[in-house]
Scaffold this active site. Structure first.
Site, PDB file in Angstrom:
ATOM      1  N   LYS A 109     -12.478   3.204  -1.773  1.00 27.50           N
ATOM      2  CA  LYS A 109     -11.795   4.496  -1.606  1.00 27.50           C
ATOM      3  C   LYS A 109     -12.762   5.679  -1.753  1.00 27.50           C
ATOM      4  O   LYS A 109     -13.504   5.763  -2.737  1.00 27.50           O
ATOM      5  CB  LYS A 109     -10.679   4.585  -2.650  1.00 27.50           C
ATOM      6  CG  LYS A 109      -9.753   5.783  -2.527  1.00 27.50           C
ATOM      7  CD  LYS A 109      -8.593   5.628  -3.523  1.00 27.50           C
ATOM      8  CE  LYS A 109      -7.576   6.731  -3.477  1.00 27.50           C
ATOM      9  NZ  LYS A 109      -6.437   6.475  -4.402  1.00 27.50           N
ATOM     10  N   ASN A 129     -12.078   1.638  -6.327  1.00 30.46           N
ATOM     11  CA  ASN A 129     -10.734   1.315  -5.875  1.00 30.46           C
ATOM     12  C   ASN A 129     -10.918   0.711  -4.474  1.00 30.46           C
ATOM     13  O   ASN A 129     -11.260   1.436  -3.531  1.00 30.46           O
ATOM     14  CB  ASN A 129      -9.894   2.597  -5.848  1.00 30.46           C
ATOM     15  CG  ASN A 129      -8.431   2.329  -5.606  1.00 30.46           C
ATOM     16  OD1 ASN A 129      -8.044   1.294  -5.087  1.00 30.46           O
ATOM     17  ND2 ASN A 129      -7.597   3.292  -5.981  1.00 30.46           N
ATOM     18  N   GLU A 171      -2.259  -0.762  -2.271  1.00 30.92           N
ATOM     19  CA  GLU A 171      -3.366  -0.377  -3.164  1.00 30.92           C
ATOM     20  C   GLU A 171      -3.123  -1.006  -4.544  1.00 30.92           C
ATOM     21  O   GLU A 171      -1.988  -1.046  -5.023  1.00 30.92           O
ATOM     22  CB  GLU A 171      -3.355   1.155  -3.296  1.00 30.92           C
ATOM     23  CG  GLU A 171      -4.366   1.740  -4.275  1.00 30.92           C
ATOM     24  CD  GLU A 171      -4.130   3.240  -4.541  1.00 30.92           C
ATOM     25  OE1 GLU A 171      -2.966   3.699  -4.514  1.00 30.92           O
ATOM     26  OE2 GLU A 171      -5.127   3.946  -4.788  1.00 30.92           O
ATOM     27  N   GLU A 182      -7.333   8.743 -11.994  1.00 29.94           N
ATOM     28  CA  GLU A 182      -8.158   7.952 -11.057  1.00 29.94           C
ATOM     29  C   GLU A 182      -9.618   8.380 -11.103  1.00 29.94           C
ATOM     30  O   GLU A 182     -10.521   7.563 -10.961  1.00 29.94           O
ATOM     31  CB  GLU A 182      -7.633   8.084  -9.622  1.00 29.94           C
ATOM     32  CG  GLU A 182      -6.547   7.106  -9.273  1.00 29.94           C
ATOM     33  CD  GLU A 182      -6.367   6.993  -7.765  1.00 29.94           C
ATOM     34  OE1 GLU A 182      -7.249   6.476  -7.077  1.00 29.94           O
ATOM     35  OE2 GLU A 182      -5.314   7.457  -7.284  1.00 29.94           O
ATOM     36  N   ASN A 194      -0.156   4.039  -3.679  1.00 35.02           N
ATOM     37  CA  ASN A 194       0.720   4.229  -4.852  1.00 35.02           C
ATOM     38  C   ASN A 194       0.914   5.735  -4.959  1.00 35.02           C
ATOM     39  O   ASN A 194      -0.027   6.463  -5.321  1.00 35.02           O
ATOM     40  CB  ASN A 194       0.041   3.775  -6.159  1.00 35.02           C
ATOM     41  CG  ASN A 194       0.018   2.282  -6.357  1.00 35.02           C
ATOM     42  OD1 ASN A 194       0.828   1.713  -7.078  1.00 35.02           O
ATOM     43  ND2 ASN A 194      -0.954   1.630  -5.732  1.00 35.02           N
ATOM     44  N   CYS A 224      -4.642   5.084   0.089  1.00 33.82           N
ATOM     45  CA  CYS A 224      -3.750   6.084  -0.484  1.00 33.82           C
ATOM     46  C   CYS A 224      -4.120   7.524  -0.160  1.00 33.82           C
ATOM     47  O   CYS A 224      -3.846   8.003   0.912  1.00 33.82           O
ATOM     48  CB  CYS A 224      -3.593   5.859  -1.988  1.00 33.82           C
ATOM     49  SG  CYS A 224      -2.152   6.764  -2.589  1.00 33.82           S
TER      50      CYS A 224
HETATM   51  N1  CDV Z   1      -3.056   6.645  -5.498  1.00 33.40           N
HETATM   52  C1  CDV Z   1      -3.162   7.877  -4.925  1.00 33.40           C
HETATM   53  O1  CDV Z   1      -4.177   8.178  -4.307  1.00 33.40           O
HETATM   54  N2  CDV Z   1      -2.152   8.747  -5.101  1.00 33.40           N
HETATM   55  C2  CDV Z   1      -2.153  10.097  -4.612  1.00 33.40           C
HETATM   56  C3  CDV Z   1      -1.308  10.999  -5.481  1.00 33.40           C
HETATM   57  C4  CDV Z   1      -2.004  11.457  -6.683  1.00 33.40           C
HETATM   58  C5  CDV Z   1      -0.910  12.269  -4.758  1.00 33.40           C
HETATM   59  C6  CDV Z   1      -1.671  10.199  -3.175  1.00 33.40           C
HETATM   60  O2  CDV Z   1      -2.336  10.891  -2.392  1.00 33.40           O
HETATM   61  O3  CDV Z   1      -0.621   9.635  -2.840  1.00 33.40           O
END
Ligand code: CDV
Length: 304
Positions: free
Chosen positions: A125, A108, A44, A144, A195, A170
């Site tokens: 996303k 994203n 990501e 975010e 991330n 993510c």
């Molecule tokens: N980049 C993300 O989506 N990170 C989230 C954090 C905030 C928990 C994740 O679900 O890994």
């Protein structure tokens, strides 16, 4: 059969340029190619540091992290090198769309690029975690929801690389619906960049479980939908904040078939038999035969 590389990245610092990041992406691509990869999956937001950790209301500053074209001036050589090598890739980045009437949209985004360099799929996303406003009490921000709006298209799949390929980003990987919607479309390979800071400020007792939860959700998403899942981190200590690495490739059995062992730039490679998905899709998870959707209606209802 397809050979896939989970191309994990270590930190990208605030001062690093797009060109620095692309140098590293090309090196990872070449490493994957030398080990037989036909598809290399990047994390990501692979072109920049994880900028939502800094809050700003300055639109120009915010949008300095975003791409308005893909490929663009800095990323064109990644596409060219991939086409030369005959290796496809999946790339996460921040996407700015400016419509003719001046309306701006920030997503994203992740794209799927075939072995000839053509973009075959784009995913934006859906599950945007974190917060909308500045929360100065936190050790670092996860804004975010300030930087991105949710993708309007939802979860799609594409006929590519000889199989049925889907994407998620993510936080999406924590939600069973993500995999299920793609599972209902016959997905065989789900590509996920992430991330994940090891410190989760709303509930720090979860910190020590970050790796466990990462494995739990991707392993169960794979098993319950009879699909491979490739999860790829940008890990290590970035801007002084540590993020989870542990990139891994999961089989439809839920087992890990390859995993990164460092927290830096590293490619974990696995040769995947996409026909193996049918063992699960045609037996215990034969959706047509065994699902009982009339009892699931509440999970797809709009919240009031
Ligand atoms: N980049 C993300 O989506 N990170 C989230 C954090 C905030 C928990 C994740 O679900 O890994």
């Amino acid at each position: 059969m397809i050979t896939v590389g989970a191309a994990q990245m270590g930190p990208i610092e605030k001062e690093d340029t797009r060109s620095d990041a692309v140098d590293r992406l090309v090196a990872l691509l070449e490493d994957g190619a030398s080990r037989g990869c036909e598809l290399v999956v990047f994390p990501e937001l692979a072109l920049t540091t994880f900028f939502p950790r800094w809050f700003t209301d300055d639109v120009a500053e915010m949008e300095s992290w975003f791409e308005t074209e893909m490929p663009g001036p800095e990323t064109a050589r990644l596409f060219e090198r991939a086409a030369e090598l005959g290796v496809g890739f999946c790339l996460g980045y921040a996407e700015l769309v400016v419509l003719e009437d001046g309306t701006r949209h920030r997503y994203n985004t992740q794209i799927l690029v075939e072995r000839d360099g053509s973009v075959v799929g784009k995913y934006r996303k859906v599950h945007i975690p974190g917060h909308e406003h500045d929360e100065p009490g936190r050790p670092f921000q996860h804004a975010e929801r300030h930087y991105f709006e949710p993708g309007p298209e939802g979860f799609d799949v594409w006929d590519a690389f000889g199989g049925v390929v889907g994407m998620a980003i993510c936080n999406d990987r924590r939600w069973p619906e993500t995999y299920r919607v793609m599972g209902l479309k016959g997905v065989e390979l789900v590509l996920i960049g992430y991330n994940t800071p090891l410190h989760y400020d709303p509930d720090p007792q979860q910190n020590a479980l970050a790796g466990f939860h990462n494995n739990l959700v991707m392993s169960s998403g794979a098993y319950q939908n009879g699909t491979y899942v490739v999860g790829v981190a940008k890990g290590g200590i970035e801007a002084g904040i540590e993020s989870l690495a542990q990139s891994a490739i999961f089989a439809p059995s839920g087992q890990v078939v390859a995993q990164c062992i460092t927290t830096g730039d590293e490619v974990a490679v696995a040769r995947l038999d996409l026909d193996f998905c049918s063992f699960y899709k045609e037996t215990v998870f034969d959706f047509d035969r065994y699902r009982v959707p009339k009892h699931y209606r509440s999970i797809s209802q709009e919240k009031d």
